[in-house]
Design a protein around this motif. Structure first.
Motif, PDB file in Angstrom:
ATOM      1  N   ILE A 131       1.124  -0.998  -0.133  1.00 41.36           N
ATOM      2  CA  ILE A 131      -0.242   0.153   0.095  1.00 41.36           C
ATOM      3  C   ILE A 131       0.993   1.473  -0.105  1.00 41.36           C
ATOM      4  O   ILE A 131       0.468   2.115  -0.668  1.00 41.36           O
ATOM      5  N   SER A 132       1.763   1.124   0.324  1.00 40.58           N
ATOM      6  CA  SER A 132       2.844   2.545   1.210  1.00 40.58           C
ATOM      7  C   SER A 132       3.511   2.998  -0.237  1.00 40.58           C
ATOM      8  O   SER A 132       3.786   3.921  -0.828  1.00 40.58           O
ATOM      9  N   LYS A 133       3.733   1.736  -1.164  1.00 41.34           N
ATOM     10  CA  LYS A 133       4.693   1.533  -2.950  1.00 41.34           C
ATOM     11  C   LYS A 133       3.531   2.497  -3.449  1.00 41.34           C
ATOM     12  O   LYS A 133       3.685   3.184  -4.384  1.00 41.34           O
ATOM     13  N   LEU A 134       2.075   2.183  -3.163  1.00 39.57           N
ATOM     14  CA  LEU A 134       1.394   2.560  -4.475  1.00 39.57           C
ATOM     15  C   LEU A 134       0.536   3.848  -3.781  1.00 39.57           C
ATOM     16  O   LEU A 134       0.604   3.877  -5.135  1.00 39.57           O
ATOM     17  N   LEU A 135       0.775   4.480  -2.723  1.00 37.72           N
ATOM     18  CA  LEU A 135      -0.061   4.877  -2.795  1.00 37.72           C
ATOM     19  C   LEU A 135       0.787   6.218  -2.421  1.00 37.72           C
ATOM     20  O   LEU A 135       1.264   7.662  -1.628  1.00 37.72           O
ATOM     21  N   ASN A 136       2.475   5.947  -1.917  1.00 38.05           N
ATOM     22  CA  ASN A 136       3.371   6.938  -1.788  1.00 38.05           C
ATOM     23  C   ASN A 136       2.918   7.847  -0.352  1.00 38.05           C
ATOM     24  O   ASN A 136       3.396   8.473  -0.082  1.00 38.05           O
ATOM     25  N   LEU A 137       2.302   6.269   0.509  1.00 38.37           N
ATOM     26  CA  LEU A 137       2.103   6.896   1.940  1.00 38.37           C
ATOM     27  C   LEU A 137       2.960   6.541   2.692  1.00 38.37           C
ATOM     28  O   LEU A 137       3.631   4.580   3.156  1.00 38.37           O
ATOM     29  N   ASP A 138       3.841   7.023   4.028  1.00 35.75           N
ATOM     30  CA  ASP A 138       3.619   6.136   5.210  1.00 35.75           C
ATOM     31  C   ASP A 138       3.724   4.767   5.757  1.00 35.75           C
ATOM     32  O   ASP A 138       2.246   4.748   5.434  1.00 35.75           O
ATOM     33  N   GLU A 139       4.955   4.485   6.413  1.00 38.44           N
ATOM     34  CA  GLU A 139       4.709   2.643   6.114  1.00 38.44           C
ATOM     35  C   GLU A 139       3.176   2.607   7.304  1.00 38.44           C
ATOM     36  O   GLU A 139       2.950   1.764   7.733  1.00 38.44           O
ATOM     37  N   GLN A 140       3.263   3.427   8.938  1.00 38.18           N
ATOM     38  CA  GLN A 140       2.663   2.740   9.502  1.00 38.18           C
ATOM     39  C   GLN A 140       1.559   3.787   9.219  1.00 38.18           C
ATOM     40  O   GLN A 140       0.134   2.286   9.609  1.00 38.18           O
ATOM     41  N   GLN A 141       1.367   4.411   8.521  1.00 36.25           N
ATOM     42  CA  GLN A 141      -0.021   5.180   8.356  1.00 36.25           C
ATOM     43  C   GLN A 141      -0.011   3.926   6.652  1.00 36.25           C
ATOM     44  O   GLN A 141      -1.850   4.137   7.306  1.00 36.25           O
ATOM     45  N   SER A 142      -0.026   3.321   6.551  1.00 37.29           N
ATOM     46  CA  SER A 142      -0.216   2.385   5.703  1.00 37.29           C
ATOM     47  C   SER A 142      -0.779   0.840   6.179  1.00 37.29           C
ATOM     48  O   SER A 142      -2.318   0.556   5.831  1.00 37.29           O
TER      49      SER A 142
END
Length: 264
Positions: free
Chosen positions: A76-87
């Motif tokens: 999810i983090s990779k696809l959305l460029n989102l912080d891992e904890q938030q993912s």
């Protein structure tokens, strides 16, 4: 991240509570929610952070999250460029609110590539909606904080007074970041970032710009705008052709014209 670590309330759930459509309806409960999530409202879209090695390390070390969920969180983090904890947190909120299967069926989904890819795209939609709900919460507060007839006027007003100090500067910089954002590619976000997903991302980008501007304009319906602010906004709007000179204007098709016009 302190607020997000202790609380797994989604933005959509918070919005439902602030609307008075949940079991939490007492003014004291509304005030408690606003206090607990004040930082999220204050940061706006800045609440969502990009990936980082420290966040990835915290996810790896977290003994309370099952390994398959951690692995999927990294996707999810990779696809959305989102912080891992938030993912991972986003995934947990989605499973709690929107997932219709069982724990066993989830295990099957996560192991099967085709099904897990479909779930990833659902996560993208869920994330986009979360971002919109966060902004809608602030718009709601600004709409009713001076309405004497509203049952939560006092609670909304107290929160707006706390938000007031640098709400506009925060939200203006987010608007500019969205305006200048480079479109994601499959090289940066993985092979699920197809042409269709890029178009979906850009539509979201325009929706967020429109909502941020709505919040800023509503804010100035109640609070005085200094000449310096007026000048800076005028320069910014003129520089970007009142929404027409989008960095990703090559992605604008007829279906997005209404959003671009709204920004203008």
């Amino acid at each position: 991240m302190a607020e997000s670590e202790m609380s797994f309330r989604s933005c959509r759930e918070l919005w439902t509570i602030l609307l008075g459509r949940s079991a939490l309806r007492e003014p004291a409960q509304i005030e408690g929610e606003l206090d607990r999530h004040w930082d999220r409202l204050h940061q706006g879209l800045g609440y969502y952070k990009p990936p980082s090695s420290s966040s990835a390390g915290k996810v790896k070390d977290n003994k309370d999250v099952a390994q398959p969920l951690k692995d999927f969180g990294f996707r999810i983090s990779k696809l959305l460029n989102l912080d891992e904890q938030q993912s991972v947190q986003l995934l947990q909120c989605y499973l709690q609110e929107d997932y219709r299967g069982t724990r066993d069926s989830l295990k099957v989904v996560l192991k099967d590539e085709r099904q897990s890819q479909a779930l990833l795209l659902k996560m993208a939609d869920y994330y986009y909606e979360e971002r919109m709900c966060l902004l809608r919460c602030v718009l709601l507060l600004l709409t009713y904080f001076q309405d004497e007839r509203h049952p939560y006027r006092t609670e909304y007003s107290n929160c707006v007074n706390k938000l007031e100090k640098d709400l506009v500067s925060n939200y203006q910089s987010q608007f500019e970041n969205l305006f200048k954002a480079e479109a994601p590619t499959w090289e940066t976000h993985g092979n699920l970032m197809t042409e269709r997903q890029v178009s979906r991302w850009f539509m979201q980008c325009l929706r967020e710009q429109s909502l941020l501007l709505e919040i800023i304009f509503l804010y100035y319906a109640y609070f005085e705008m200094s000449p310096a602010d007026l000048l800076s906004f005028t320069k910014m709007f003129k520089g970007q052709g009142f929404g027409l000179r989008q960095t990703n204007r090559h992605l604008v098709d007829k279906s997005l014209d209404a959003l671009v016009d709204r920004i203008g």
